[in-house]
Design an enzyme around this catalytic site. Structure first.
Site: not given
Length: 307
Positions: A271, A224, A252
């Site tokens: 991602h 993460r 993000e």
């Protein structure tokens, strides 16, 4: 007559892939962008993206279980209706994410990102790259993803160190505790982060930790974004002292004007660790298992929020 077991899935394609199922199982398609198709749903499978927004649609619906398509679940407990349990998708994304972690490491070490830019400009520019072989690699996080990364690194003949929340011997691997990190980082040439998010892991790699890494070290993050202090990483990569290959960032999505985009030696993927052809068949297997368990009255698997 016994009521059917009602399962909602977000797409027609997923509904088709789950077949055949027992006659007492009813699959309904609900993308969770509007009201629920019925008052009671035994298993709700939200969409892969925009999970937090989708969970708001559960208000007023009697739900037996929410089955996420993701592994991570930080912050989701607060969004679930009271008493509703959540199962994560353990077993679905580990392989794909591990594959990307190793791919990002190789791409950065062997300068494949530079070759891609050279290809676009028809530039022949040989460079002497760094091999993954013989590198001292530390995998921070020894859960499903971390173990999958470790298994894929072994054939590359690396010097592998595993680190988790506590020290232990697991399946023949000497796992170090996170309290040993300060002693391990100075000899780490490739640091791969595979931890979940949350308050306990936020900025576990901060400015002090980054400063312990040797010059030229590579930081790979497939966990993460908030695991790393972004400002500290920008400072280290902008100077050219460290390199980074990131599938996750903080914030993000990464804004177009963020300095990470312009830092030398930084490779960024949007991602996509679990977003590969490996996801769908593994997801279907997990969902079918969960459905069959519910159909015969067995307890669900992969519960991460008890409800």
């Amino acid at each position: 007559m016994t009521s059917p077991l009602v399962v909602s899935v977000p797409t027609e394609g997923l509904a088709r892939d789950l077949q055949p199922l027992p006659e007492n199982v009813e699959v309904v398609v609900w993308p969770m962008t509007g009201p629920a198709p019925c008052d009671r749903i035994d298993i709700v499978v939200p969409p892969y993206q925009n999970l937090n927004a989708a969970l708001g649609q559960l208000a007023g619906v009697e739900v037996g279980l929410v089955q996420s398509q993701s592994i991570g679940y930080e912050g989701i407990a607060a969004l679930l209706p009271a008493g509703v349990p959540l199962a994560n998708a353990a077993g679905v994304h580990e392989t794909s994410t591990a594959e990307l972690a190793v791919g990002l490491a190789i791409a950065s070490l062997r300068r494949l990102d530079q070759f891609a830019r050279d290809t676009a400009t028809a530039t022949w520019n040989p460079v002497f790259g760094t091999s993954l072989a013989d590198r001292r690699v530390l995998v921070l996080g020894w859960g499903g993803v971390g173990k999958a990364i470790g298994a894929r690194l072994i054939p590359f003949e690396v010097d592998l160190t595993a680190v988790a929340s506590r020290a232990r011997d697991e399946d023949g691997v000497a796992v170090h505790g996170v309290d040993e990190l300060a002693d391990l980082l100075p000899r780490t040439e490739v640091l791969i982060l595979a931890l979940p998010g949350g308050d306990s892991t936020r900025h576990i790699i901060d400015a002090a930790a980054l400063a312990l890494l040797p010059d030229g070290a590579l930081v790979v993050n497939v966990g993460r974004g908030p695991l790393i202090d972004t400002d500290a990483l920008v400072a280290e990569t902008a100077s050219g002292r460290l390199r980074a290959a990131l599938d996750v960032t903080d914030p993000e999505p990464l804004p177009a004007d963020h300095p990470l985009w312009r830092s030398p030696g930084v490779l960024i993927a949007p991602h996509v660790g679990g977003a590969s052809s490996a996801m769908r068949p593994r997801l279907v297997r997990v969902l079918r298992d969960q459905i069959m368990r519910a159909a015969r009255g067995a307890a669900p698997i992969n519960i991460v929020v008890a409800g």
